[in-house]
Design a protein around this motif. Structure first.
Motif, PDB file in Angstrom:
ATOM      1  N   GLY A 248      31.932  21.638  -9.371  1.00 42.65           N
ATOM      2  CA  GLY A 248      32.574  22.498  -8.384  1.00 42.65           C
ATOM      3  C   GLY A 248      31.811  22.547  -7.078  1.00 42.65           C
ATOM      4  O   GLY A 248      30.668  22.097  -6.974  1.00 42.65           O
ATOM      5  N   THR A 249      32.455  23.108  -6.066  1.00 42.42           N
ATOM      6  CA  THR A 249      31.829  23.214  -4.748  1.00 42.42           C
ATOM      7  C   THR A 249      30.651  24.177  -4.803  1.00 42.42           C
ATOM      8  O   THR A 249      30.803  25.320  -5.231  1.00 42.42           O
ATOM      9  CB  THR A 249      32.850  23.711  -3.707  1.00 42.42           C
ATOM     10  OG1 THR A 249      33.936  22.778  -3.629  1.00 42.42           O
ATOM     11  CG2 THR A 249      32.210  23.842  -2.332  1.00 42.42           C
ATOM     12  N   PRO A 250      29.482  23.741  -4.379  1.00 45.30           N
ATOM     13  CA  PRO A 250      28.312  24.630  -4.424  1.00 45.30           C
ATOM     14  C   PRO A 250      28.310  25.634  -3.277  1.00 45.30           C
ATOM     15  O   PRO A 250      29.092  25.526  -2.327  1.00 45.30           O
ATOM     16  CB  PRO A 250      27.140  23.650  -4.290  1.00 45.30           C
ATOM     17  CG  PRO A 250      27.698  22.533  -3.468  1.00 45.30           C
ATOM     18  CD  PRO A 250      29.140  22.393  -3.886  1.00 45.30           C
ATOM     19  N   ASN A 251      27.412  26.594  -3.377  1.00 48.08           N
ATOM     20  CA  ASN A 251      27.229  27.603  -2.333  1.00 48.08           C
ATOM     21  C   ASN A 251      26.338  26.998  -1.251  1.00 48.08           C
ATOM     22  O   ASN A 251      25.157  27.343  -1.121  1.00 48.08           O
ATOM     23  CB  ASN A 251      26.596  28.857  -2.937  1.00 48.08           C
ATOM     24  CG  ASN A 251      26.293  29.927  -1.913  1.00 48.08           C
ATOM     25  OD1 ASN A 251      26.722  29.852  -0.766  1.00 48.08           O
ATOM     26  ND2 ASN A 251      25.532  30.927  -2.327  1.00 48.08           N
ATOM     27  N   THR A 252      26.903  26.104  -0.458  1.00 45.86           N
ATOM     28  CA  THR A 252      26.106  25.360   0.510  1.00 45.86           C
ATOM     29  C   THR A 252      25.415  26.268   1.529  1.00 45.86           C
ATOM     30  O   THR A 252      24.218  26.077   1.797  1.00 45.86           O
ATOM     31  CB  THR A 252      26.976  24.303   1.221  1.00 45.86           C
ATOM     32  OG1 THR A 252      27.688  23.544   0.242  1.00 45.86           O
ATOM     33  CG2 THR A 252      26.115  23.359   2.048  1.00 45.86           C
ATOM     34  N   PRO A 253      26.084  27.268   2.111  1.00 45.32           N
ATOM     35  CA  PRO A 253      25.367  28.149   3.041  1.00 45.32           C
ATOM     36  C   PRO A 253      24.214  28.894   2.366  1.00 45.32           C
ATOM     37  O   PRO A 253      23.145  29.068   2.957  1.00 45.32           O
ATOM     38  CB  PRO A 253      26.451  29.120   3.517  1.00 45.32           C
ATOM     39  CG  PRO A 253      27.736  28.414   3.279  1.00 45.32           C
ATOM     40  CD  PRO A 253      27.523  27.601   2.048  1.00 45.32           C
ATOM     41  N   GLY A 254      24.431  29.336   1.132  1.00 45.72           N
ATOM     42  CA  GLY A 254      23.360  29.999   0.404  1.00 45.72           C
ATOM     43  C   GLY A 254      22.200  29.063   0.144  1.00 45.72           C
ATOM     44  O   GLY A 254      21.026  29.448   0.249  1.00 45.72           O
ATOM     45  N   ILE A 255      22.506  27.814  -0.208  1.00 39.01           N
ATOM     46  CA  ILE A 255      21.460  26.827  -0.466  1.00 39.01           C
ATOM     47  C   ILE A 255      20.703  26.507   0.823  1.00 39.01           C
ATOM     48  O   ILE A 255      19.483  26.287   0.797  1.00 39.01           O
ATOM     49  CB  ILE A 255      22.068  25.565  -1.108  1.00 39.01           C
ATOM     50  CG1 ILE A 255      22.593  25.912  -2.512  1.00 39.01           C
ATOM     51  CG2 ILE A 255      21.050  24.435  -1.180  1.00 39.01           C
ATOM     52  CD1 ILE A 255      23.442  24.833  -3.145  1.00 39.01           C
ATOM     53  N   ALA A 256      21.405  26.516   1.958  1.00 41.15           N
ATOM     54  CA  ALA A 256      20.722  26.329   3.244  1.00 41.15           C
ATOM     55  C   ALA A 256      19.703  27.443   3.469  1.00 41.15           C
ATOM     56  O   ALA A 256      18.570  27.193   3.913  1.00 41.15           O
ATOM     57  CB  ALA A 256      21.741  26.307   4.383  1.00 41.15           C
ATOM     58  N   GLY A 257      20.105  28.673   3.149  1.00 39.71           N
ATOM     59  CA  GLY A 257      19.176  29.795   3.262  1.00 39.71           C
ATOM     60  C   GLY A 257      18.030  29.680   2.273  1.00 39.71           C
ATOM     61  O   GLY A 257      16.878  30.008   2.589  1.00 39.71           O
ATOM     62  N   LEU A 258      18.330  29.204   1.068  1.00 33.06           N
ATOM     63  CA  LEU A 258      17.296  29.010   0.052  1.00 33.06           C
ATOM     64  C   LEU A 258      16.275  27.978   0.513  1.00 33.06           C
ATOM     65  O   LEU A 258      15.057  28.177   0.363  1.00 33.06           O
ATOM     66  CB  LEU A 258      17.940  28.578  -1.263  1.00 33.06           C
ATOM     67  CG  LEU A 258      16.997  28.239  -2.425  1.00 33.06           C
ATOM     68  CD1 LEU A 258      16.117  29.428  -2.777  1.00 33.06           C
ATOM     69  CD2 LEU A 258      17.797  27.774  -3.638  1.00 33.06           C
ATOM     70  N   LYS A 259      16.758  26.889   1.076  1.00 37.37           N
ATOM     71  CA  LYS A 259      15.845  25.866   1.591  1.00 37.37           C
ATOM     72  C   LYS A 259      14.919  26.461   2.647  1.00 37.37           C
ATOM     73  O   LYS A 259      13.694  26.221   2.640  1.00 37.37           O
ATOM     74  CB  LYS A 259      16.632  24.707   2.192  1.00 37.37           C
ATOM     75  CG  LYS A 259      15.744  23.638   2.845  1.00 37.37           C
ATOM     76  CD  LYS A 259      16.556  22.654   3.661  1.00 37.37           C
ATOM     77  CE  LYS A 259      15.645  21.741   4.465  1.00 37.37           C
ATOM     78  NZ  LYS A 259      16.405  20.884   5.408  1.00 37.37           N
ATOM     79  N   ALA A 260      15.484  27.274   3.549  1.00 31.88           N
ATOM     80  CA  ALA A 260      14.661  27.887   4.595  1.00 31.88           C
ATOM     81  C   ALA A 260      13.631  28.836   3.994  1.00 31.88           C
ATOM     82  O   ALA A 260      12.485  28.906   4.461  1.00 31.88           O
ATOM     83  CB  ALA A 260      15.557  28.629   5.587  1.00 31.88           C
ATOM     84  N   GLY A 261      14.027  29.567   2.945  1.00 26.79           N
ATOM     85  CA  GLY A 261      13.088  30.455   2.279  1.00 26.79           C
ATOM     86  C   GLY A 261      11.939  29.700   1.637  1.00 26.79           C
ATOM     87  O   GLY A 261      10.770  30.086   1.755  1.00 26.79           O
ATOM     88  N   VAL A 262      12.258  28.607   0.954  1.00 25.57           N
ATOM     89  CA  VAL A 262      11.224  27.798   0.299  1.00 25.57           C
ATOM     90  C   VAL A 262      10.300  27.173   1.343  1.00 25.57           C
ATOM     91  O   VAL A 262       9.068  27.136   1.168  1.00 25.57           O
ATOM     92  CB  VAL A 262      11.857  26.723  -0.599  1.00 25.57           C
ATOM     93  CG1 VAL A 262      10.791  25.789  -1.165  1.00 25.57           C
ATOM     94  CG2 VAL A 262      12.636  27.372  -1.737  1.00 25.57           C
ATOM     95  N   GLN A 263      10.885  26.686   2.434  1.00 25.84           N
ATOM     96  CA  GLN A 263      10.058  26.111   3.495  1.00 25.84           C
ATOM     97  C   GLN A 263       9.133  27.153   4.106  1.00 25.84           C
ATOM     98  O   GLN A 263       7.976  26.852   4.441  1.00 25.84           O
ATOM     99  CB  GLN A 263      10.952  25.493   4.587  1.00 25.84           C
ATOM    100  CG  GLN A 263      11.647  24.218   4.170  1.00 25.84           C
ATOM    101  CD  GLN A 263      10.678  23.064   3.935  1.00 25.84           C
ATOM    102  OE1 GLN A 263       9.508  23.127   4.310  1.00 25.84           O
ATOM    103  NE2 GLN A 263      11.152  21.996   3.313  1.00 25.84           N
ATOM    104  N   TYR A 264       9.612  28.390   4.219  1.00 27.53           N
ATOM    105  CA  TYR A 264       8.770  29.468   4.728  1.00 27.53           C
ATOM    106  C   TYR A 264       7.573  29.681   3.807  1.00 27.53           C
ATOM    107  O   TYR A 264       6.442  29.861   4.267  1.00 27.53           O
ATOM    108  CB  TYR A 264       9.583  30.753   4.854  1.00 27.53           C
ATOM    109  CG  TYR A 264       8.817  31.913   5.452  1.00 27.53           C
ATOM    110  CD1 TYR A 264       8.798  32.127   6.834  1.00 27.53           C
ATOM    111  CD2 TYR A 264       8.094  32.783   4.641  1.00 27.53           C
ATOM    112  CE1 TYR A 264       8.084  33.174   7.382  1.00 27.53           C
ATOM    113  CE2 TYR A 264       7.367  33.834   5.185  1.00 27.53           C
ATOM    114  CZ  TYR A 264       7.374  34.024   6.551  1.00 27.53           C
ATOM    115  OH  TYR A 264       6.655  35.072   7.095  1.00 27.53           O
ATOM    116  N   ILE A 265       7.811  29.641   2.500  1.00 24.67           N
ATOM    117  CA  ILE A 265       6.731  29.804   1.520  1.00 24.67           C
ATOM    118  C   ILE A 265       5.737  28.653   1.626  1.00 24.67           C
ATOM    119  O   ILE A 265       4.517  28.858   1.643  1.00 24.67           O
ATOM    120  CB  ILE A 265       7.312  29.890   0.103  1.00 24.67           C
ATOM    121  CG1 ILE A 265       8.142  31.165  -0.056  1.00 24.67           C
ATOM    122  CG2 ILE A 265       6.207  29.839  -0.953  1.00 24.67           C
ATOM    123  CD1 ILE A 265       9.045  31.159  -1.266  1.00 24.67           C
TER     124      ILE A 265
END
Length: 383
Positions: A248-265
């Motif tokens: 199914g279609t993933p939560n792409t905007p949420g995953i974009a935010g997740l990537k930014a969070g991980v990069q911040y860490i």
């Protein structure tokens, strides 16, 4: 009255500014379905998912990022692992400090014929390793356990259990909802075969995000099947990861935010985030311990714990204490059973619940001081 947010064990807030910007940018410029089109926006969305998996793999010591699948949250990931791995007649071992994400999942499969063994813990949440060793001697199919309690912050001996499960040929499933992004996690070094994590807590991403890592040596049957953007000529679910478990279609905007969070860490340094949170926790514990009528549940120091502090005030309803903190002092916290009745049974707080403070990286020492002062004033009030 400004808000003092001390409910980061539920959801971290605020998020880094880069997380807000990433979600907004994705919705505006990358709104296509990843893996389901040959045009530039679809390719960019696919690249985003790839880069997020790679960032998570770096954080968790995962060799093959394709072994990570995106989920709605940690609960979803745990359900995928439990329902996809255990069959009637199997035995699963778990602990008495688990969140309902684990407890309800294993009780569900227990009703289908899976045997469940619950390892006891001490009144401060420490795992009985002797009982764990004995249970592993019975050759269960899997062990599922939290990395840290969402009630007391107690860190469980995952690496020690992982060494035992490797020796016994038992699959180790770890619920890292409370630790991902803050505590050190290396799936290989710790012997973790399956890792479930949420995106909206320590990983600093949006709600509705999470993930499941599955070792190449473990086969998890899909919880959901359907379109993956791959092998579209076939009506059979792909066998390769991550498509096997990701339909199914993933939560792409949420995953974009997740990537930014991980990069911040990764940019800030996980150890730096952990050190600040533990310093705030030390200040909180030190200040609360001076209140005569308070009882802190779990360890009274910062050794072997996360930034979670649960307490009760003698004779006062935990829900009313939390309500007063919110209404009179602008302090957001969590009271009650925290979706973890097993843990509260272990602690002896199943009838009263507790008040939980969980500071995060963006809290300040001044806010901790204000929270301590507020609890002291409430404790001094009659009734």
């Amino acid at each position: 009255m400004s808000l003092i947010y001390l409910d980061n064990a539920a959801t971290t807030w605020p998020k880094p500014e880069s997380v807000y910007q990433a979600v907004d940018s994705c919705l505006r410029t990358m709104g296509a379905n990843p893996g389901r089109g040959g045009h530039s926006m679809a390719r960019e969305a696919s690249l985003l998912l790839y880069e997020t998996r790679e960032a998570l793999a770096e954080l968790f010591g995962i060799i093959d990022a394709n072994q990570i699948v995106f989920t709605h949250n940690a609960t979803d990931a745990i359900s995928m692992a439990v329902f996809g791995l255990l069959c009637p007649g199997d035995t699963v071992v778990t602990t008495a400090m688990e969140h309902n994400a684990v407890a309800r999942a294993v009780r569900f499969v227990e009703a289908k014929g899976v045997h469940v063994t619950v390892i006891p813990c001490s009144c401060d949440g420490q795992l009985d390793m002797q009982a764990m060793r004995a249970a592993l001697g019975q050759k269960p199919k899997a062990v599922i356990m939290s990395h840290a309690s969402n009630v007391t912050g107690t860190i469980m001996p995952v690496a020690e259990v992982g060494e035992l499960t490797k020796q016994s040929g038992v699959t180790l499933i770890v619920d890292a909802a409370q630790t991902a992004g803050v505590e050190a996690i290396d799936v290989t070094a710790m012997g973790i075969d399956v890792l479930a994590f949420s995106g909206h807590k320590g990983l600093l991403g949006p709600q509705g995000t999470g993930g499941l890592y599955v070792s190449e040596t473990v086969i998890v049957s899909p919880l959901r099947v359907g379109g993956t953007g791959s092998l579209s000529e076939s009506d059979s679910q792909p066998e390769f990861m991550p498509d096997r478990l990701e339909s199914g279609t993933p939560n792409t905007p949420g995953i974009a935010g997740l990537k930014a969070g991980v990069q911040y860490i990764l940019n800030t340094g996980r150890k730096n985030i952990q050190a600040k949170e533990l310093e705030l926790t030390r200040l909180l514990l030190t200040g609360l311990k001076d209140i005569e009528t308070i009882k802190i549940h779990g360890s009274a120091d910062i050794t072997g714990r996360t930034a979670v502090v649960s307490f009760t005030l003698n004779g006062k309803d935990s829900g009313l204490v939390a309500h007063a903190l919110d209404r009179e002092y602008g302090i957001a916290c969590r009271s009650g059973l925290h979706c973890a009745p097993w843990a509260h049974q272990t602690l002896g707080t199943i009838k009263t619940g507790t008040v939980r403070f969980s500071p995060g990286y963006f809290n300040t020492q001044e806010e901790i001081g204000q929270a301590i002062a507020a609890v002291r004033k409430i404790a001094a009030q009659g009734g």
